[in-house]
Design a protein around this motif. Structure first.
Motif, mmCIF file in Angstrom:
data_model
loop_
_atom_site.group_PDB
_atom_site.id
_atom_site.type_symbol
_atom_site.label_atom_id
_atom_site.label_comp_id
_atom_site.label_asym_id
_atom_site.label_seq_id
_atom_site.Cartn_x
_atom_site.Cartn_y
_atom_site.Cartn_z
ATOM 1 N N ARG A 1 -5.561 -1.466 11.144
ATOM 2 C CA ARG A 1 -5.572 -0.456 10.082
ATOM 3 C C ARG A 1 -6.218 -0.989 8.809
ATOM 4 O O ARG A 1 -6.927 -0.251 8.109
ATOM 5 C CB ARG A 1 -4.145 0.017 9.816
ATOM 6 C CG ARG A 1 -3.541 0.789 10.978
ATOM 7 C CD ARG A 1 -2.093 1.146 10.737
ATOM 8 N NE ARG A 1 -1.500 1.809 11.893
ATOM 9 C CZ ARG A 1 -0.223 2.102 12.005
ATOM 10 N NH1 ARG A 1 0.612 1.800 11.017
ATOM 11 N NH2 ARG A 1 0.238 2.689 13.083
ATOM 12 N N THR A 2 -5.983 -2.244 8.501
ATOM 13 C CA THR A 2 -6.626 -2.836 7.327
ATOM 14 C C THR A 2 -8.137 -2.898 7.525
ATOM 15 O O THR A 2 -8.914 -2.597 6.616
ATOM 16 C CB THR A 2 -6.066 -4.239 7.063
ATOM 17 O OG1 THR A 2 -4.648 -4.151 6.887
ATOM 18 C CG2 THR A 2 -6.673 -4.859 5.807
ATOM 19 N N GLN B 1 -9.872 -0.922 9.255
ATOM 20 C CA GLN B 1 -10.404 0.443 9.229
ATOM 21 C C GLN B 1 -10.811 0.858 7.818
ATOM 22 O O GLN B 1 -11.725 1.677 7.645
ATOM 23 C CB GLN B 1 -9.370 1.419 9.777
ATOM 24 C CG GLN B 1 -9.888 2.841 9.951
ATOM 25 C CD GLN B 1 -10.997 2.936 10.990
ATOM 26 O OE1 GLN B 1 -10.916 2.324 12.054
ATOM 27 N NE2 GLN B 1 -12.044 3.710 10.684
ATOM 28 N N ILE B 2 -10.152 0.300 6.807
ATOM 29 C CA ILE B 2 -10.498 0.638 5.420
ATOM 30 C C ILE B 2 -11.961 0.311 5.146
ATOM 31 O O ILE B 2 -12.702 1.093 4.544
ATOM 32 C CB ILE B 2 -9.575 -0.108 4.432
ATOM 33 C CG1 ILE B 2 -8.140 0.411 4.564
ATOM 34 C CG2 ILE B 2 -10.076 0.048 2.996
ATOM 35 C CD1 ILE B 2 -7.122 -0.375 3.747
ATOM 36 N N SER C 1 -4.088 3.633 2.692
ATOM 37 C CA SER C 1 -5.432 3.541 2.126
ATOM 38 C C SER C 1 -5.513 2.394 1.108
ATOM 39 O O SER C 1 -4.492 1.874 0.654
ATOM 40 C CB SER C 1 -5.823 4.864 1.469
ATOM 41 O OG SER C 1 -4.935 5.189 0.416
ATOM 42 N N ASP C 2 -6.725 2.033 0.764
ATOM 43 C CA ASP C 2 -6.951 0.904 -0.132
ATOM 44 C C ASP C 2 -6.414 1.233 -1.530
ATOM 45 O O ASP C 2 -6.962 2.095 -2.216
ATOM 46 C CB ASP C 2 -8.443 0.596 -0.202
ATOM 47 C CG ASP C 2 -8.756 -0.626 -1.062
ATOM 48 O OD1 ASP C 2 -7.804 -1.271 -1.553
ATOM 49 O OD2 ASP C 2 -9.944 -0.928 -1.233
ATOM 50 N N ASP D 1 -14.265 2.721 7.119
ATOM 51 C CA ASP D 1 -14.346 4.042 6.485
ATOM 52 C C ASP D 1 -15.256 4.024 5.265
ATOM 53 O O ASP D 1 -15.810 5.064 4.882
ATOM 54 C CB ASP D 1 -12.951 4.522 6.079
ATOM 55 C CG ASP D 1 -12.077 4.873 7.276
ATOM 56 O OD1 ASP D 1 -12.631 5.031 8.383
ATOM 57 O OD2 ASP D 1 -10.840 4.963 7.102
ATOM 58 N N ASP E 1 0.066 6.215 3.162
ATOM 59 C CA ASP E 1 -1.072 6.502 4.039
ATOM 60 C C ASP E 1 -1.886 5.261 4.385
ATOM 61 O O ASP E 1 -2.812 5.330 5.200
ATOM 62 C CB ASP E 1 -1.970 7.576 3.429
ATOM 63 C CG ASP E 1 -2.656 7.120 2.148
ATOM 64 O OD1 ASP E 1 -2.382 5.988 1.666
ATOM 65 O OD2 ASP E 1 -3.472 7.900 1.606
ATOM 66 N N ASP F 1 -10.392 5.426 -5.463
ATOM 67 C CA ASP F 1 -9.335 6.417 -5.690
ATOM 68 C C ASP F 1 -7.954 5.771 -5.686
ATOM 69 O O ASP F 1 -6.940 6.457 -5.555
ATOM 70 C CB ASP F 1 -9.389 7.508 -4.613
ATOM 71 C CG ASP F 1 -10.717 8.254 -4.622
ATOM 72 O OD1 ASP F 1 -11.222 8.542 -5.726
ATOM 73 O OD2 ASP F 1 -11.244 8.528 -3.529
ATOM 74 N N GLY F 2 -7.935 4.453 -5.855
ATOM 75 C CA GLY F 2 -6.674 3.726 -5.780
ATOM 76 C C GLY F 2 -5.844 3.833 -7.039
ATOM 77 O O GLY F 2 -6.287 4.311 -8.076
ATOM 78 N N ALA G 1 0.855 -1.187 0.000
ATOM 79 C CA ALA G 1 0.000 0.000 0.000
ATOM 80 C C ALA G 1 0.886 1.231 0.000
ATOM 81 O O ALA G 1 2.101 1.144 0.216
ATOM 82 C CB ALA G 1 -0.920 0.011 1.223
#
Length: 202
Positions: free
Chosen positions: A74-75, A77-78, A22-23, A81, A20, A28-29, A17
């Motif tokens: 953290r994973t 959390q994706i 994020s996914d 969110d 940050d 938006d990847g 990743a």
């Protein structure tokens, strides 16, 4: 005994990743996801697709490899969110976290104890293999317990980001044997490696 399998997409320079976290495959990847990549997952790893994607694709098949998924905080959390408290309702879902006070979904088990001890318990249970979904920090902690790596090697470099085994993984050379390879026209290579007999597992 069940195997712990780290099934993960990784860049050519070893990142799972961006900085940050994020996914990378989200709306938006930046990760290139070809149609043949999706088809490979549907055909051979349908259980690794999130619930909303399975529903959109009309997938109802049970997992061919895994019946359990592990995630770090953290994973996980994706998904939160994105408004999805349980991305894998079709699997037994464990999240390792000391900061998550309670589970946001009855299908998600929050584990605040030692990840290594919990994984060893899971391995002794009956069932299919255990999918380590991420992230890098959890993978670093569980590195000695990983029996198989299935690396979805993407045709891109990131320059910096979250490494395959996180930022804090100790130096510990471990030898794996390549047991399978699948080349996709879109550029991704699925590489399967099994830990060699006698390799260090703490």
């Amino acid at each position: 005994m069940r195997k712990l399998v780290y099934f993960i997409a990784v860049s050519l320079d070893g990142f799972i990743a961006g900085p940050d976290g994020s996914d990378p495959t989200g709306p938006d990847g930046f990760w290139p996801v070809g149609q043949d990549y999706v088809q490979e997952l549907v055909a051979h790893y349908p259980e690794t697709l999130p619930g909303p994607a399975r529903e959109a694709l009309g997938i109802t098949a049970e997992g061919t490899h895994f019946d359990t998924v592990l995630e770090g905080r953290r994973t996980f959390q994706i998904g939160l969110d994105a408004g999805v408290p349980n991305c894998y309702p079709h699997l037994r879902h464990l999240v390792f976290s000391r900061s998550l006070a309670e589970s946001p979904d009855p299908g998600v088990e929050v584990v605040a104890t030692d990840p290594v001890a919990r994984v060893r318990e899971l391995k002794r249970e009956a069932g299919k293999d255990i999918w380590l979904c991420g992230g890098g920090e959890l993978a670093g902690v569980l590195r000695g317990e990983i029996d198989r790596l299935v690396v979805k090697l993407g045709p891109l470099t990131l320059g910096s980001g979250i490494p395959l085994f996180g930022q804090k993984s100790a130096f510990d050379p471990t030898v794996y044997e390549r047991t399978d390879v699948t080349l996709l026209d879109s550029g991704t290579v699925f590489l399967t490696y099994d830990k060699t007999v006698g390799a260090s597992d703490d």
